[in-house]
Design a protein around this motif. Structure first.
Motif, PDB file in Angstrom:
ATOM      1  N   GLU A 152       0.834  -1.205   0.000  1.00  0.00           N
ATOM      2  CA  GLU A 152       0.000   0.000   0.000  1.00  0.00           C
ATOM      3  C   GLU A 152       0.870   1.258   0.000  1.00  0.00           C
ATOM      4  OE1 GLU A 152      -3.259   0.097  -0.541  1.00  0.00           O
ATOM      5  OE2 GLU A 152      -3.047  -2.076  -0.789  1.00  0.00           O
ATOM      6  N   LEU A 153       2.134   1.112   0.355  1.00  0.00           N
ATOM      7  CA  LEU A 153       3.069   2.250   0.349  1.00  0.00           C
ATOM      8  C   LEU A 153       3.997   2.191  -0.859  1.00  0.00           C
ATOM      9  CD1 LEU A 153       3.956   1.951   4.140  1.00  0.00           C
ATOM     10  CD2 LEU A 153       2.470   3.684   3.096  1.00  0.00           C
ATOM     11  N   GLN A 170       0.974   8.284  -7.027  1.00  0.00           N
ATOM     12  CA  GLN A 170       2.281   8.601  -6.428  1.00  0.00           C
ATOM     13  C   GLN A 170       3.195   9.313  -7.424  1.00  0.00           C
ATOM     14  OE1 GLN A 170       3.786   4.885  -4.930  1.00  0.00           O
ATOM     15  NE2 GLN A 170       2.600   5.011  -3.025  1.00  0.00           N
ATOM     16  N   GLU A 259       7.913   1.876   4.608  1.00  0.00           N
ATOM     17  CA  GLU A 259       7.639   3.134   5.324  1.00  0.00           C
ATOM     18  C   GLU A 259       8.665   4.189   4.935  1.00  0.00           C
ATOM     19  OE1 GLU A 259       5.485   3.791   8.000  1.00  0.00           O
ATOM     20  OE2 GLU A 259       4.656   1.792   8.393  1.00  0.00           O
ATOM     21  N   LEU A 261      10.512   4.062   2.272  1.00  0.00           N
ATOM     22  CA  LEU A 261      10.719   3.983   0.811  1.00  0.00           C
ATOM     23  C   LEU A 261      12.177   3.640   0.489  1.00  0.00           C
ATOM     24  CD1 LEU A 261       8.552   6.922  -0.629  1.00  0.00           C
ATOM     25  CD2 LEU A 261       7.956   4.496  -0.404  1.00  0.00           C
TER      26      LEU A 261
END
Ligand SMILES: Cc1cc2nc3c(=O)[nH]c(=O)nc-3n(C[C@H](O)[C@H](O)[C@H](O)COP(=O)(O)OP(=O)(O)OC[C@H]3O[C@@H](n4cnc5c(N)ncnc54)[C@H](O)[C@@H]3O)c2cc1C
Lengths: 429, 105
Positions: A152-153, A170, A259, A261
């Motif tokens: 989801e990230l 994004q 979290e 990246l």
């Protein structure tokens, strides 16, 4: 006397108007029951071509989603070249024109002995022949730190849908001057040229909207599909925007921190992204494992001539889930495998031998909107293995001019329109 | 199991013996399986919905000539068909030309 001409004419009448074929020896309803799990490239094609060959066969298609979004051309959406809805397809041709029974549900279990499939809506469906075309599932757990929450990230966007839309958002939200990192998996995986087409079209988007941004591909392989053509295309369209780091140069990502990246490679390099796209290790869709047809690697061994499982009788597995190498895991191959399985099943239900198999693959990739390249293979079954027909196929010429690349880009769109029409009956907008 | 090419060779021989004339060794089912692979680009039954030329209902002789020329690499400007046509025997290309010529355009 039967001459060649009237023999062929008789034959031709049968294939030109398959719906009008007399089924003299078959009592209505007794032609057999085929259940198909998955209405993607493989399953939808198989459903249509079974009905075209013998409309009396009862065909039930079980598909979890109401509308199918294709991975092919999802990279064009990511690059800002298409609307998301333009890659969506419905099942109206199959249900309306061909009389396929569509059940919108998840197939949860298969009992190969009892010949039944259990669905999420509580129903159990019986089959004489079962086709599984479930595509891939992400092999969660195969890459440290990459689970469903991480996706989801740092989306995979390797199944078209919400994940693809997330990645597009994004990219849109990223500041100019940002870094897009794509982690590419080792073979085998869905769509060998897919990661490289994706970075190409993201580079196109950056060139138009965020010209100071960069792209880094961290790869778990030392070579990739159409590599020479991609590399040359990147140079000519995007200069040094795209950097590719292969396995031997420490390209293999071994840990993901979604979290932050960040990704860490085999020898401890940490790369930080502004947008992180992890194309993770994959396996056959879970229903294949439930049906007992997968091997220890998570993919399905099949007999090439019919695509029937080598482990469980009367279950045919097509598309990405099947081990069909040297055919790649492509929508094109899934479609042609669907046709071969359809012909084999129709023959078998009528007590006949399967006709000789033949498959083709073409993966078109767009490096830019006017710059297309392709790879082709024609395949046949020899001793129940898939082999490429000698002398067939190959990649686009390295020295082609701009007009050739443009025409391949246009034909890529022609291909998409044709396969979407062939598979779901979609008429191009 | 034998390869389709090998099997076909056996059938050709048998049919030649039976009819003492040239005969297609390919069954309807086999030709329709071969033709199925063309539909991905040329549309179902060769009725193209898009940018790739339609091949349904074209003249048999022209289709046959085109396919053999693609295979021989003699079509200038062809982007992809040479790479496809080289995957089929001349006999298969002939049967494909016949098949598509007999479909309503
Ligand atoms: C970015 C990207 C680009 C690509 N580009 C190309 C391209 O240009 N050309 C090309 O040929 N290929 C391309 N591909 C590959 C192509 O998407 C796949 O090879 C193809 O989708 C495989 O078809 P399939 O039938 O095996 O699976 P899918 O098409 O994924 O279909 C599987 C279907 O089964 C359903 N399903 C799964 N399990 C169940 C269950 N238990 N119950 C009910 N339904 C279920 C799913 O909802 C899905 O609809 C691309 C892939 C990616 C990721």
């Amino acid at each position: 006397m039967i001459t060649r001409r009237n023999m062929l004419a008789l034959g031709a009448a049968a294939f030109v108007a398959p719906l009008a074929m007399p089924n003299i020896l078959r009592a209505q309803g007794s032609a057999g029951r085929v259940v198909i799990v998955g209405g993607g490239f493989g399953g939808a094609t198989a459903a249509k071509y079974i009905k075209r060959r013998n409309p009396d066969i009862d065909v039930t298609l079980i598909e979890a989603q109401e509308r199918f979004y294709t991975c092919p051309f999802s990279n064009l959406y990511l690059g800002g070249l298409r609307e998301f809805e333009s890659i969506g397809h419905s099942y109206e041709e199959l249900t309306g024109e061909y009389g396929v029974n569509l059940v919108t549900a998840l197939a949860e279990d298969v009992d190969g002995d009892a010949h039944t499939v259990t669905l999420s809506n509580g129903e159990t469906v019986e089959y004489d022949k079962l086709i599984l075309s479930p595509g891939i599932d992400i092999n969660w757990g195969a890459l440290e730190g990459y689970d469903e929450a991480a996706a989801e990230l740092a989306p995979h966007a390797w199944k078209a849908g919400a994940q693809t839309q997330l990645l597009r958002r994004q990219l849109e939200e990223m500041e100019d001057g940002g870094l897009f990192v794509l982690s590419a998996p080792a073979d085998p995986f869905r769509c060998p040229p897919g990661p490289y087409e994706r970075v190409s079209l993201v580079a196109h988007y950056f060139k138009e909207h965020k010209p100071n941004s960069k792209i880094l591909i961290l790869d778990s392989k030392d070579a990739f599909s159409k590599q020479g053509l991609f590399t040359a295309g990147w140079q000519s369209l995007y200069g040094d925007t795209i950097e590719w780091v292969g396995l031997s140069d420490d390209g293999r990502v071994v840990r993901v921190d979604a979290e932050a990246l960040e990704v860490e490679t085999e020898f401890g390099m940490v790369h930080r992204a502004n947008v992180l796209n992890v194309v993770p290790p994959q396996k056959a869709g879970f229903i294949a494992e439930r049906a007992g047809v997968t091997n220890e690697g998570g993919w399905v061994p099949i007999k090439a001539s019919t695509f029937e499982s080598r482990q469980v009788a009367d279950i045919h597995v097509i598309g990405d889930a099947a081990i069909a190498s040297p055919m790649p895991k492509s929508g094109f191959c899934a479609n042609t495998q669907g046709k071969v399985a359809a012909a084999a099943i129709v023959a078998s239900l009528a007590g006949n031998e399967a006709p000789a198999a033949s498959w083709t693959n073409t993966c078109y990739s767009l490096i830019g909107p006017d710059y297309g390249i392709s790879v082709v293979g024609v395949y046949e079954a020899v001793d129940d293995e898939v082999v490429q027909v000698e002398g067939s196929g190959g990649v686009s010429p390295a020295d082609a001019d701009a007009d050739f690349r443009l025409r391949e880009a246009q034909y890529a769109v022609g291909w998409y329109d044709a396969i979407a029409n062939d598979t779901w009956g979609t008429v191009p907008a | 199991m034998f390869s389709k090419h090998f099997r076909r060779g056996v059938v050709v021989a048998a049919m030649l013996a039976a009819f003492a004339g040239p005969a297609s060794a390919l069954s309807e089912d086999e030709v329709s399986v071969l033709a199925g692979t063309c539909a991905n680009c040329h549309g179902t039954d060769g009725r193209s919905p898009g940018a790739i030329p339609a091949i349904a209902g074209q003249d048999y002789d022209i289709l046959r000539e085109q396919l053999l020329a693609f295979k021989a690499g003699e079509v200038e400007g062809a982007t992809i068909m040479t790479r496809h046509a080289t995957g089929y025997t001349d006999e298969e290309l002939d049967a494909l030309a016949r098949y598509f010529s007999e479909i309503e355009p």
